[in-house]
Design an enzyme around this catalytic site. Structure first.
Site, short mmCIF file in Angstrom:
data_model
loop_
_atom_site.label_atom_id
_atom_site.label_comp_id
_atom_site.label_asym_id
_atom_site.label_seq_id
_atom_site.Cartn_x
_atom_site.Cartn_y
_atom_site.Cartn_z
N PRO A 1 0.80 -1.22 0.00
CA PRO A 1 0.00 0.00 0.00
C PRO A 1 0.84 1.28 0.00
CG PRO A 1 0.15 -0.90 2.21
CD PRO A 1 0.83 -1.89 1.31
N GLY A 2 0.35 2.27 -0.69
CA GLY A 2 0.97 3.60 -0.64
C GLY A 2 -0.03 4.59 -0.07
N ARG A 3 -1.07 4.85 -0.87
CA ARG A 3 -2.08 5.85 -0.50
C ARG A 3 -2.68 5.61 0.89
NH1 ARG A 3 -4.64 8.39 -4.65
NH2 ARG A 3 -4.11 6.59 -5.93
N TYR B 1 -6.31 14.25 -12.61
CA TYR B 1 -7.34 13.21 -12.49
C TYR B 1 -8.71 13.75 -12.08
CZ TYR B 1 -2.86 10.88 -11.28
OH TYR B 1 -1.57 10.46 -11.22
N CYS C 1 0.26 30.25 -13.82
CA CYS C 1 -0.28 30.88 -15.02
C CYS C 1 -0.82 29.79 -15.92
CB CYS C 1 0.81 31.68 -15.71
SG CYS C 1 1.19 33.13 -14.77
N GLU C 2 -1.95 29.26 -15.54
CA GLU C 2 -2.55 28.17 -16.29
C GLU C 2 -3.98 27.99 -15.80
OE1 GLU C 2 -0.07 25.01 -17.25
OE2 GLU C 2 -1.67 23.54 -17.33
N TYR D 1 0.85 11.21 -2.86
CA TYR D 1 0.99 11.68 -4.24
C TYR D 1 0.80 13.20 -4.37
CZ TYR D 1 0.55 6.67 -5.09
OH TYR D 1 0.73 5.32 -5.06
N1 LLP Z 1 2.57 -1.12 -6.08
C1 LLP Z 1 2.73 -0.75 -7.34
C2 LLP Z 1 3.49 -1.60 -8.24
C3 LLP Z 1 2.20 0.47 -7.80
O1 LLP Z 1 2.37 0.81 -9.07
C4 LLP Z 1 1.49 1.30 -6.90
C5 LLP Z 1 0.94 2.58 -7.34
C6 LLP Z 1 1.35 0.88 -5.57
C7 LLP Z 1 1.90 -0.34 -5.19
C8 LLP Z 1 0.63 1.67 -4.54
O2 LLP Z 1 -0.70 1.91 -4.85
P1 LLP Z 1 -1.62 2.71 -3.81
O3 LLP Z 1 -1.78 1.86 -2.59
O4 LLP Z 1 -0.91 3.99 -3.47
O5 LLP Z 1 -2.87 2.94 -4.56
N2 LLP Z 1 -0.37 9.26 -8.92
C9 LLP Z 1 -1.63 8.56 -8.76
C10 LLP Z 1 -1.42 7.17 -8.21
C11 LLP Z 1 -0.53 6.32 -9.04
C12 LLP Z 1 -0.32 4.97 -8.44
C13 LLP Z 1 0.78 4.25 -9.10
N3 LLP Z 1 1.10 3.00 -8.53
C14 LLP Z 1 -2.52 9.38 -7.85
O6 LLP Z 1 -2.11 10.46 -7.44
O7 LLP Z 1 -3.64 8.97 -7.57
#
Ligand code: LLP
Length: 437
Positions: free
Chosen positions: A293-295, A336, A363-364, A392
């Site tokens: 997980p990231g988000r 998005y 400026c956009e 992000y």
């Molecule tokens: N693993 C892989 C291989 C990934 O490509 C990603 C996210 C994650 C894990 C983590 O996913 P998450 O849990 O954060 O959803 N910039 C976009 C999100 C791009 C996600 C790319 N990959 C945004 O701001 O929503």
């Protein structure tokens, strides 16, 4: 006042508080625009994953933080303390993690275009696992490992062919994807067969990532079953049993009150049930399960504060509130059309009866932070808070228009710390050369 996240409240002065701290005072102390991060929340989110994985899978599971969501040294220190692994996607992330002292054996190196230089850099840095995207890369990694006389651990990135019902730009698990090798087309098997033959690579298992901001019911369960079925087929045909199955990241978070709440512990229990049932049916030993997980680790630990510069009312059209940041610190609406919840932080108890678009200073015309926002009518000098900006935002920030990036202040009970200082004009111009004609 809001049920968005329990780290947001309002105090007796009507000021918005984040992680129990008055945002007006924080803005006064550190200036705006300002990224705030609630360290306790980051840790709590990590623990939810780790506890549920431990409970459901015994010792045979673990979480990796997808550090693309938020990458700076202090984050990697927190991840080490929380016993998380990490996903890194570039040498910049590898450099930062290593500089923070992160144990690189717990790093998984992703990406669909690792150059020879990247591969060498990652090996020198002691990255534990390469997540191999394609056959070209597989051979390049084998060559680099041969040069060094090492046996490099790898996973193969596969696409299980699932549509995660998310928006197109971050939907990566389908067959038509720039990432990974598709199971459906037979390319996943081909890549596996080659990997098993390479002398300098140790195939440890498989990875998939079906998408980001996933709310749909059983996406991970379905992905797990497809991947385990593939693992069983490979065992049958090649006598190779995968040790690790990494199911990627992707659980969605609440950006607005109308977004559903995802109970991560419950989701992990559902995934565990699906994994256990599939392994029993397929008669294979259960691999070590990773989630990435990231988000959902950092999003609700973040908030961004801005100062209002102007309020413009266009009769018959709409109202604009311009703030001292914008797409440079948060490009997600521009990219998005992402939803966010906004507050007038210094007047958070007043009636939110002014409808407007909150726009940035670039400026956009597309430099919009959020449309259809309801807040009390702001004046110049008031403060706007945008919630749930921990994922992000900092990591996708830019210096477009040569606007310095805001600092990241880590809010902690033991005392706040500046995790990343504000960018200066000197920083921005530091790489520029000038010469006389
Ligand atoms: N693993 C892989 C291989 C990934 O490509 C990603 C996210 C994650 C894990 C983590 O996913 P998450 O849990 O954060 O959803 N910039 C976009 C999100 C791009 C996600 C790319 N990959 C945004 O701001 O929503």
């Amino acid at each position: 006042m809001t049920n968005l996240c329990d780290n947001i409240s309002v105090n007796a002065q009507g000021h918005l508080c984040f992680a129990g701290q008055d945002t007006v005072l924080l803005a006064r102390e550190y200036g705006t625009p300002l990224y705030l991060m609630d360290e306790a929340r980051i840790r709590q989110n990590c623990r939810v994953y780790q506890t549920a994985l431990r409970e459901q899978f015994g010792g045979k599971a673990g979480a990796l933080f997808a550090s693309k969501a938020c990458s700076f040294k202090q984050i990697y220190r927190i991840m080490e303390e929380e016993e998380m692994g990490i996903d890194v996607v570039s040498c910049g992330e590898i450099y930062t993690a290593k500089a923070a002292g992160f144990p690189m054996a717990k790093a998984f190196f992703h990406g669909n275009c690792k150059t020879d230089a990247d591969i060498a850099y990652a090996m020198d840095a002691g990255v534990g696992y390469f997540v191999v995207d394609n056959a070209d890369e597989l051979q390049a990694i084998d060559r680099e490992a041969a040069k060094r006389g090492v046996l490099q651990r790898i996973l193969l990135r596969l696409t299980p062919g699932i549509d995660s019902h998310t928006y197109e730009a971050v939907n990566t698990g389908k067959v038509d994807s720039k990432f990974g090798a598709a199971i459906e087309t037979g390319q996943a098997e081909e890549l596996t067969a080659v990997a098993l033959q390479e002398k300098n690579l140790k195939l440890c298992g498989f990875h998939c990532h079906v998408g980001s901001s996933v709310f749909a019911e059983d996406v991970f369960e379905r992905a797990a079953v497809i991947m385990l079925t593939f693992i069983a087929e490979i065992k049958e045909k090649y006598g190779y049993l995968a040790e690790i199955l990494n199911l990627g990241g992707g659980y969605g978070v609440r950006y607005t009150e109308s977004d559903p709440t995802i109970d991560i512990s419950k989701k992990i229990a559902d995934v565990a049930a699906a994994v256990k049932a599939a392994c029993a049916e397929l008669k294979i030993e259960r691999p070590f399960i990773c989630l990435e997980p990231g988000r959902s680790i950092v999003a609700d630990a973040g908030m961004t504060l801005y100062t209002v510069g102007s309020t413009k009312e266009i009769p018959g059209f709409k109202n604009y509130v311009a703030v001292d940041g914008g797409m440079t610190d948060n490009p997600r609406f521009a990219l998005y059309r992402s939803r966010y919840t906004c507050f007038l932080a210094n007047k958070a108890s007043e009636p939110a009866d002014f409808s407007c678009s909150v726009v940035g200073r670039c400026c956009e015309s597309g430099d919009i932070l959020q449309e259809n926002v309801s807040i009390p009518r702001p004046k110049r000098g008031d403060m706007i808070a945008v919630c749930t900006t921990g994922a992000y935002n900092f990591s996708m920030s830019s210096e477009y228009n040569r606007i310095p990036r805001p600092p990241v202040v880590m809010l902690r009970k033991e005392g706040n710390r500046i995790a990343v200082r504000r960018q200066t004009f000197e920083d921005i111009a530091a790489r520029d050369n000038s010469w006389d004609t």
